[in-house]
Design a protein around this motif. Structure first.
Motif, mmCIF file in Angstrom:
data_model
loop_
_atom_site.group_PDB
_atom_site.id
_atom_site.type_symbol
_atom_site.label_atom_id
_atom_site.label_comp_id
_atom_site.label_asym_id
_atom_site.label_seq_id
_atom_site.Cartn_x
_atom_site.Cartn_y
_atom_site.Cartn_z
ATOM 1 N N ILE A 1 -9.176 8.029 0.929
ATOM 2 C CA ILE A 1 -8.559 7.130 1.910
ATOM 3 C C ILE A 1 -9.124 7.440 3.282
ATOM 4 O O ILE A 1 -9.227 8.612 3.660
ATOM 5 N N GLY B 1 -8.619 2.157 4.749
ATOM 6 C CA GLY B 1 -9.345 1.760 3.553
ATOM 7 C C GLY B 1 -9.143 2.773 2.443
ATOM 8 O O GLY B 1 -8.815 3.938 2.698
ATOM 9 N N GLU B 2 -9.346 2.342 1.206
ATOM 10 C CA GLU B 2 -9.111 3.204 0.044
ATOM 11 C C GLU B 2 -10.040 2.807 -1.081
ATOM 12 O O GLU B 2 -10.329 1.624 -1.283
ATOM 13 N N MET B 3 -10.511 3.800 -1.806
ATOM 14 C CA MET B 3 -11.206 3.563 -3.070
ATOM 15 C C MET B 3 -10.796 4.658 -4.053
ATOM 16 O O MET B 3 -10.550 5.799 -3.663
ATOM 17 N N ALA C 1 -14.320 2.109 1.058
ATOM 18 C CA ALA C 1 -13.136 2.382 1.881
ATOM 19 C C ALA C 1 -13.450 2.223 3.356
ATOM 20 O O ALA C 1 -12.602 1.753 4.140
ATOM 21 N N SER D 1 -14.731 -1.752 -4.941
ATOM 22 C CA SER D 1 -15.533 -0.543 -4.747
ATOM 23 C C SER D 1 -16.870 -0.630 -5.457
ATOM 24 O O SER D 1 -17.865 -0.060 -5.006
ATOM 25 N N GLY E 1 -6.287 2.611 -7.159
ATOM 26 C CA GLY E 1 -5.770 2.850 -5.821
ATOM 27 C C GLY E 1 -4.289 2.549 -5.737
ATOM 28 O O GLY E 1 -3.681 2.064 -6.696
ATOM 29 N N ASP F 1 -5.342 -0.142 -1.227
ATOM 30 C CA ASP F 1 -6.287 -0.900 -2.039
ATOM 31 C C ASP F 1 -5.635 -2.142 -2.635
ATOM 32 O O ASP F 1 -6.246 -3.218 -2.690
#
Length: 369
Positions: free
Chosen positions: A35, A48-50, A104, A267, A296, A300
């Motif tokens: 994150i 952001g997140e992956m 992310a 992603s 996520g 996400d």
């Protein structure tokens, strides 16, 4: 507007219902998320997140995302997060390939740009096409009777769309899908997802033995050409997922007529910006589209919801609520789920309110410019 501070965290997100099982003994117990938070000189922060699904599902792994983020982040200090194309070119210049590492960071830029504009991200992605998107549930790989019971439970909970994991022993999977189909109403929408687990020979065996069952065939084989060879003898719709990695892949699928629908993973493609590009082209080319990711929690899932709800209804297949899969909560005002449908949170950007105290200590924290 310039990026002045970048923080990044790594967070394990255990599954509520235990291990997620696919064919060939592939399983994961949690999402392993990276994150990121980008703060600009006006005080706004974008998130952001992956999170890859183990190390077996796609060419991505959390340790790689952690190391790659630390490599790219210093180059983004001083950049304008609203200049999404420029940021994307910059990341591709300083770090070749590995799109999942950039996902992310791009998502956080998109969130920050929309927050700066004071609009929800869905507005910047083409506009809201509907208030909610229909969700599907996954019936993970296991004994036929257990899969049938799980499918019946999902339908009893109000879900009309299920994805059944196949791709293992063909005869066993024929029994599994037959059991699931017998356990749910005929109007239930069934996707049989092999996750690229079969040879064309095996996929045709399965398709021939299950002709009487109404389902959509998803990614039976590893390559576009292998899936096309199966599609030529298939009397059912086909959706490709793992095969869509680049723009060239999408164009190749269209040129060959290899699929009716596409599943786009944020992603895998390198972020929200590139996913939006491929989504728009896929819609224009007439594909049915699902936009989701490899995993996520709230961050996400919010991005997936904004991309889904900016996809025209007549071209949208369905969506998934990953934040309901995991035991951790990383944000308030998460994507709202009512029954079998999901909306987007109120507010600018992704609309969620991330709770940094739940993310632990950042593995990266840099400031400058």
């Amino acid at each position: 507007m310039r990026i002045t501070t970048i923080k990044a965290y790594r967070l394990l997100q255990p599954f509520v219902d235990g291990p997620y099982r696919m064919s060939k003994a592939r399983q994961a117990d949690a999402f392993d998320a990276v994150i990121v938070a980008l703060t600009a000189d006006d005080g706004l922060t974008g998130w952001g997140e992956m999170a890859p699904l183990g190390t077996f599902y796609s060419a991505a792994f959390a340790a790689g995302a952690e190391k790659g983020t630390a490599e790219i982040a210093p180059h983004l200090l001083g950049a304008d997060p609203r200049a999404l194309a420029q940021v994307g070119r910059l990341m591709d210049t300083v770090f070749k390939g590995h799109p999942y590492v950039k996902s992310a960071l791009d998502m956080a830029c998109c969130d920050l740009a929309a927050r700066a504009a004071g609009v929800p991200l869905v507005t910047m992605l083409g506009g809201r096409e509907s208030d909610t998107a229909e969700l599907y549930k996954v019936v993970t790989h296991g004994p036929a009777d257990a899969m049938a019971k799980l499918a019946a439970r999902f339908v009893g909970d109000g879900f009309n769309r299920i994805q059944v994991k196949v791709g293992g022993g063909v005869r066993g999977d024929i029994e599994r899908v037959a059991a699931v189909a017998a356990a749910v109403p005929k109007e239930t929408v069934i996707f049989c997802d092999a996750n690229a687990g079969w040879t064309p020979f095996q996929a045709r065996q399965f398709a021939d033995a299950t002709r009487a069952i109404d389902y959509v065939f998803e990614q039976p084989c590893a390559t576009i050409d292998e899936c096309l060879s199966v599609r030529r003898s298939l009397d059912k719709p086909m959706v490709l997922d793992e095969s869509v990695v680049t723009l060239d892949d999408l164009l190749d699928i269209h040129r060959k007529g290899a699929a009716d629908g596409l599943t786009l993973k944020i992603s895998r493609l390198g972020g929200v910006s590139k996913t939006r590009q491929l989504r728009d082209l896929a819609v224009d080319l007439g594909f049915m589209v699902t936009v989701e990711d490899t995993g996520g929690a709230e961050i996400d899932t919010a991005a997936m919801a904004h991309l889904s709800l900016s996809t025209p209804q007549e071209r949208r297949l369905h969506a998934i609520a990953f934040h309901e899969w995991v035991t951790v909560r990383t944000a308030a005002n998460c994507p709202p789920v009512s029954g079998s449908r999901m909306g987007i949170p109120d507010g600018p950007g992704l609309g969620i309110d991330v709770l940094p105290e739940r993310l632990g200590k950042p593995f990266l924290e840099i400031s400058g410019k």
